[in-house]
Design a protein around this motif. Structure first.
Motif: not given
Length: 238
Positions: A9, A28, A32-33, A49-51
């Protein structure tokens, strides 16, 4: 592509454009997060993106709520990429720009790092500060920017000494003359020529950052300075 059990992350500030966006895309793409930061949600449109971490670095007091909302419990790396620059002699630089340079380039990274230290310690993570050649040697008409980058180096040095026992790795990265909007804007303000063929690409700089973040666990790159083989000097046109 990294294996699911080795994916990390990684938070990238200023991920809406330029180097930050390239770095988010590269991270990404390999699995990877990514936690992508920008000052608005609209700026992150299309960024993988994850967030998201939406916060204005000109208002460091608002970072606590943004970090709490993101719910980051474990963070493998924090890349401080966002920054601002203005060209102006000390005799002419406005108080507004002095405040803005120090706030965005130093105070906000310090506060964001402080807020994320529990998550970084949990992962024995890595903090990378994108500095500048101006953080090593100040040029004419770059007083506020260079002062902020010298201060950023001091922040990195203190953090490294304080958090070494917690397993954190801290890197100051000094890339000079790479192809970004900031470099083009700097040269426009200077009235200087620009030749992108004599600058590093954002992709090259992003790849270098990935290499630093991927260093073996028994090694840390404390400082790294890079530049193109034949950089075009920043100087006013004759």
């Amino acid at each position: 592509m990294v294996a699911a059990d080795t994916a990390r992350t990684i938070l990238v500030t200023g991920a809406g454009r330029g180097l930050g966006r390239v770095l988010a895309e590269r991270l990404a793409a390999r699995g990877d997060r990514v936690v992508a930061h920008a000052r608005s949600a609209a700026a992150l449109e299309g960024v993988p993106c994850e967030r998201a971490l939406v916060a204005d670095l000109e208002d460091p007091a608002g970072l606590a709520d943004a970090v709490a909302a993101a719910g980051i419990e474990r963070l493998d790396a924090l890349v401080h990429n966002a920054g601002v620059l203005n060209v102006g002699a000390v005799a002419e630089e406005s108080l507004e720009w002095w405040h803005r340079s120090m706030t965005v380039n130093v105070v906000a990274p310090a506060e964001l790092t402080r807020l994320l230290l529990p998550a970084l310690r949990a992962a024995r993570g890595h903090v990378l500060f994108l500095n500048s050649g101006a953080g090593l040697s100040a040029a004419p008409r770059l007083g506020s920017y260079a002062a902020s980058k010298h201060a950023l180096r001091a922040l990195a040095d203190s953090l490294r000494a304080e958090e070494r026992g917690n397993g954190l790795r801290v890197t100051s990265f000094y890339p000079s003359h790479f192809d970004t909007d900031m470099q083009r804007d700097l040269r426009e303000q200077y009235g200087s020529d620009y030749d992108r063929s004599r600058a590093m690409s954002a992709e090259t700089v992003a790849a270098t950052i990935l290499g630093v973040l991927d260093a073996p666990e028994d090694m840390v790159v404390n400082e790294l300075r890079v530049e193109p083989p034949n950089p075009l000097p920043v100087r006013e046109r004759a």
